[in-house]
Design an enzyme around this catalytic site. Structure first.
Site, PDB file in Angstrom:
ATOM      1  N   SER A 127       0.817  -1.177   0.102  1.00 23.49           N
ATOM      2  CA  SER A 127      -0.280   0.192  -0.081  1.00 23.49           C
ATOM      3  C   SER A 127       0.750   1.407   0.017  1.00 23.49           C
ATOM      4  O   SER A 127       2.070   1.141   0.497  1.00 23.49           O
ATOM      5  CB  SER A 127      -0.956  -0.005   1.351  1.00 23.49           C
ATOM      6  OG  SER A 127      -1.610   1.238   1.283  1.00 23.49           O
ATOM      7  N   TYR A 152      -2.449  -0.298   9.920  1.00 18.72           N
ATOM      8  CA  TYR A 152      -2.659  -0.731   8.588  1.00 18.72           C
ATOM      9  C   TYR A 152      -1.275  -0.881   7.849  1.00 18.72           C
ATOM     10  O   TYR A 152      -0.847  -1.913   7.343  1.00 18.72           O
ATOM     11  CB  TYR A 152      -3.659   0.053   7.834  1.00 18.72           C
ATOM     12  CG  TYR A 152      -3.787  -0.210   6.530  1.00 18.72           C
ATOM     13  CD1 TYR A 152      -4.304  -1.568   6.053  1.00 18.72           C
ATOM     14  CD2 TYR A 152      -3.671   0.502   5.507  1.00 18.72           C
ATOM     15  CE1 TYR A 152      -4.219  -2.337   4.636  1.00 18.72           C
ATOM     16  CE2 TYR A 152      -3.645   0.368   4.166  1.00 18.72           C
ATOM     17  CZ  TYR A 152      -4.085  -1.172   3.755  1.00 18.72           C
ATOM     18  OH  TYR A 152      -4.031  -1.376   2.337  1.00 18.72           O
TER      19      TYR A 152
END
Length: 335
Positions: A127, A152
């Site tokens: 990501s 995350y």
């Protein structure tokens, strides 16, 4: 090829599976259909895949090691694309354990299954969130990513480290893909475009964080999927130019690579909203709010490495991508 796609009922996974099937690959979809967002949307995506003769599906979680091992044993995938993960930056502040279960324990199970089943190539979703507190733009895969600002992001950085370890120890070819703010038809309901569209059509105000001043490298779904396929087809080898005295985080003496997949055209959030207003034919009421914990002010992908190694650069303008999303949304929800 036989390709196992985890997260196959997800936004990216369903479109990737569709593209792989269209070109003649066999696909095993693996997804737990959890309720992080409306499972009916996941089921609708899956319904588009199930009629394909080359598609089979297993409903299970990555954390369920016996189920994952059985899927690998029965399907014998040649290549694997791991897209299943607990997504969302803000949710990671509320439920961090979900990220450890899926993104760490689950990814460990994927690595082990790939190792023991002789998989030719593992491609996995990282990501843009891994860039965290970095402010040097554009974000380059050769930059340090040691300052994540959400759990995350930390789990995605951990995935890259875990993948490198398996590439080094077991010669498992791995490629990590840092996705930049993916949007488009069949998108996730927790993402800005989906939320904004629903609220504008229902006459509700939009919560606009950082007063709309932050920028995002919004990347259209088909551009993301093309990048995944290009990298899936290119099995990495050791980097002959790797210098251990000045190591490049994106390559290695092991068969390991990391790439950005972004549009390379950051758009300010307020401009994104203007494009959406034009497509909907309605004006939005904006409720300006400060930057949220875990968010970063700007993202901007340097895609030179992707272009150099695969010949591909994402190219869909945001005006085109948002219009296609709105057309899909109105068709799917009848609004």
């Amino acid at each position: 090829m036989r390709v196992l796609v985890t997260g196959a009922a997800g936004f990216i996974g369903s479109r990737l599976s569709e593209r792989l099937l269209e070109r003649g690959d066999e696909v095993l979809g693996y997804d737990n259909l959890n309720a992080y967002y409306d499972p009916r949307l996941k089921a609708a995506r899956l319904d588009r895949l199930l009629p394909h003769a080359g598609f089979t599906f297993v409903r299970a979680a990555l954390e369920d090691r016996p189920a994952l091992d059985a899927a690998f044993a029965q399907f014998a995938p040649q290549r694997v694309v791991n897209l299943a993960a607990q997504a969302g930056v803000r949710y990671s502040l509320e439920n961090p354990h979900a990220y450890i279960d899926s993104n760490i324990v689950g990814f460990m199970n994927v690595l082990e299954a790939c190792r023991h089943r002789g998989v030719e190539h593992l491609v996995y979703a990282s990501s843009s969130s891994v860039y965290g507190a970095n402010r040097k733009l554009p974000f380059d895969v050769a930059d340090s990513v040691d300052h994540p600002v959400s759990m995350y992001a930390a789990t995605k950085k951990a995935n890259e480290l875990m993948a490198h370890t398996y590439s080094h120890l077991f010669a498992l070819p791995t490629t990590g893909l840092r996705f930049f703010t993916v949007y488009g038809p069949w998108g996730r309901p927790d993402m800005a475009l989906f939320l904004f569209t629903r609220r504008i059509l229902s006459g509700e105000p939009l919560d606009v964080f950082n007063h709309g001043h932050h920028t995002r490298d919004f990347t259209y779904i088909d551009d993301i999927v093309e990048g995944v396929i290009r990298t899936l087809d290119r099995i990495p080898g050791p980097d002959p130019d790797f210098d251990p005295l000045a190591p490049n985080p994106a390559s290695s003496t092991a068969p390991y690579r990391v790439y950005n997949i972004g549009s390379h055209r950051p758009i300010q959030l307020l401009r994104y909203i203007e494009v959406l207003e034009d497509c909907l034919g309605r004006k939005a009421e904006l409720r300006m709010l400060p930057l949220q914990p875990g968010d970063v002010p700007d993202t901007y992908a340097d895609v030179q490495a992707l272009q150099r190694d695969t010949g591909y650069t994402p190219s869909t303008p945001v005006e085109v991508g948002v219009r296609r999303f709105v057309e899909w949304y109105r068709g799917f929800y009848g609004s």
